[in-house]
Design an enzyme around this catalytic site. Structure first.
Site, mmCIF file in Angstrom:
data_model
loop_
_atom_site.group_PDB
_atom_site.id
_atom_site.type_symbol
_atom_site.label_atom_id
_atom_site.label_comp_id
_atom_site.label_asym_id
_atom_site.label_seq_id
_atom_site.Cartn_x
_atom_site.Cartn_y
_atom_site.Cartn_z
ATOM 1 N N ARG A 139 -0.162 -1.982 -7.625
ATOM 2 C CA ARG A 139 0.408 -2.384 -8.916
ATOM 3 C C ARG A 139 1.915 -2.093 -8.933
ATOM 4 N NH1 ARG A 139 3.529 -0.905 -12.838
ATOM 5 N NH2 ARG A 139 2.636 1.173 -12.755
ATOM 6 N N ASP A 140 2.275 -0.827 -8.997
ATOM 7 C CA ASP A 140 3.699 -0.498 -9.081
ATOM 8 C C ASP A 140 4.438 -0.911 -7.803
ATOM 9 O OD1 ASP A 140 5.985 0.425 -10.259
ATOM 10 O OD2 ASP A 140 5.635 2.528 -9.817
ATOM 11 N N HIS A 186 3.964 10.816 -12.392
ATOM 12 C CA HIS A 186 4.291 9.581 -11.666
ATOM 13 C C HIS A 186 5.743 9.728 -11.223
ATOM 14 C CE1 HIS A 186 4.236 5.140 -10.953
ATOM 15 N NE2 HIS A 186 5.517 5.248 -11.268
ATOM 16 N N HIS A 224 9.132 8.743 -8.605
ATOM 17 C CA HIS A 224 9.820 7.856 -7.660
ATOM 18 C C HIS A 224 10.776 8.698 -6.822
ATOM 19 C CE1 HIS A 224 8.770 3.616 -8.916
ATOM 20 N NE2 HIS A 224 8.062 4.379 -9.727
ATOM 21 N N CYS A 279 13.369 -1.062 -5.403
ATOM 22 C CA CYS A 279 13.994 -2.100 -6.214
ATOM 23 C C CYS A 279 14.472 -3.244 -5.319
ATOM 24 C CB CYS A 279 15.173 -1.495 -6.969
ATOM 25 S SG CYS A 279 16.070 -2.708 -7.928
ATOM 26 N N ASN A 293 8.020 4.368 -4.996
ATOM 27 C CA ASN A 293 7.119 5.461 -5.320
ATOM 28 C C ASN A 293 7.133 6.494 -4.189
ATOM 29 O OD1 ASN A 293 5.306 4.604 -7.817
ATOM 30 N ND2 ASN A 293 5.679 2.759 -6.610
#
Lengths: 307, 307
Positions: B15-16, B209, B211, B242, B251
């Site tokens: 997903r992410d 969560h 990064h 990105c 992540n």
């Protein structure tokens, strides 16, 4: 309190970062690098090692670099000495500090330095005698390599590292640095070993030398800082990867370590954008060398105030 | 205690990790990835989001992936819901868990989701009503994005995050996850915020969560684990960078997080070499996407015993 009075962030890229490279900066490029890092606020520079120029041409200019550091306000220099001859050269040099290495395992000591750990500790004692005999104020640092695990012997008994740390202090070291030479440690191992050696250190300074081989370099630095180490080694752009594994990470990235310190409220006196800008010198000098690091890519967070 | 009973390591790469990519795996490749990760021991999979397939073709196959996870022993699936329609789809689906996002700042909420934070919390309340009304056992997770700093608003007041965490729990969330969406935090911020929200969590589970945008992802994970979070998100190979900054980290790397847990003595039930081998599926599916991660390069330390 400024960093120079508290935690030393030590740039080891000129020594450990260039230890294994085939392509390395010219003396002028190294000097530009030192001057740029100093202008960004870096104060501790390990500049090289006295070794045969034929085998290690990257360190042939060590005396010139020591002179460069000596000319910069507040800057201090370290040279690594690997044997008696290197020790004599180091004491005759402008270095502010002499570093020696003691392997945590007999296997690595014999394989890497072709001597026993007993002989390695003896070299620390010899260094102390030289220091005392010549009335120099050079600081002596003993690094325990493979302190968290050994690429030859595997797991390392922390009790052995505690014993060797005590022996290095007894032999006359002013500081002992625990080195995760091959990036085996996690934060729990850092915490456990720093706590285990603190009784034998008895208030004398402890340092940490970390490689980011398995991604935990900054997690380990964070743990070590929380446990009260006085000195942390790092290299601009994470120099020091293994030439046989091109993508492998080397030393922890100096710029990223500074950011870690800033998030902890540790005053570093170092300007991250100025420091990352100095990477251009490395990129020009070593176009084939991978330069790693997150701050150089991402920049400072919006609203971040540098401590 | 096996991980599934204690700390959830949650694979969010599907997903992410694919949220912003232009090139993404086929459904069959995603399924091979899920099956390989499951075989390596991974049990938590965030598989996508119910969004218009025209805008987000990478999530068009979310129902098929939910079916895949449903067929794997002990595996649990999460879908992200971004609006009322997505919520209805999620509740009609095979997902074991529905995740919703509340921005820590009004600026980001409006810019990113085109709604207020009040409306975002209302969606959590609506989800809880749906859950209770349909007697489903789907778990509800609310993620507070930008919890450690915002790329639009800059610094974030931790008191706001504490307030929103309380509101999410009050609205019916079973777990609240604190998201360092843009990699602004250091370990000290993690420790401080987790401790600050614990009173309003009142024993209910907290997740994190992270990064790795500024290199501190694993240092932050280490701090969060030490503070007792129950769930950590990560992505195989660090997917989720990105697209506008090709070298930027996404992540935290799942394999490296597993190694961190192993160094802490946290039983994960996950085999790192098996998991890193699964990266080949990603490399084949997304040859232009940078795959990061240290364990995949360096391998396990000599003598390392996987917990």
């Amino acid at each position: 309190m400024p960093l120079s009075d508290s935690i030393e962030l030590r740039e080891v890229g000129l020594r450990d970062g260039l230890q294994l490279v085939k392509q390395f900066p010219s003396t002028a490029q190294k000097q530009r690098w030192i001057v740029a890092a100093h202008a960004a606020g870096v104060r501790y520079f390990e500049v090289g090692s006295f070794l045969p120029a034929k085998t290690f041409p990257q360190f042939a200019d060590v005396s010139e670099l020591l002179a460069t550091v000596a000319g910069l306000e507040g800057a201090r220099s370290t040279v690594l000495a690997l044997n008696e001859r290197g020790l004599n050269d180091a004491f005759a040099s402008q270095a502010d500090e002499v570093a020696l290495v003691v392997s945590a395992t007999e296997e690595h000591s014999q394989r890497n330095a072709r001597r026993s750990r007993v002989d390695a500790v003896e070299l620390v004692r010899r260094a102390r005698a030289l220091r005392d005999g010549t009335a120099t104020d050079k600081r002596l640092v003993a690094a325990i390599s493979m302190a968290f695990g050994c690429s030859i012997a595997g797991q390392v008994d922390p009790a052995e590292v505690v014993r060797l740390t005590g022996e290095c202090f007894d032999a006359g070291a002013d500081m002992v640095s625990l080195a995760d030479t091959v990036g085996y440690a996690g934060p729990s191992q850092i915490v456990a070993l720093v706590r285990a050696v603190q009784p034998v250190a008895a208030g004398r300074p402890l340092g940490i030398h970390l490689h980011d081989t398995r991604g935990l370099g900054l997690a380990n630095a964070s743990a070590a800082l929380d446990e009260g180490v006085c000195a942390v080694d790092a290299a601009t752009a994470g120099l020091g990867g293994c030439p046989f594994a091109p993508a492998a990470s080397g030393n922890i990235v100096f710029e990223d370590l500074v950011f870690l310190c800033q998030t902890k409220g540790i005053a570093t006196g170092i300007d991250i954008p100025a420091l990352t800008a100095a990477r251009a010198i490395l990129a020009e000098a070593m176009p084939d060398e991978p330069l790693t690091g997150a701050l150089a890519r991402a920049g400072l967070p919006l609203g971040h105030v540098q401590a």
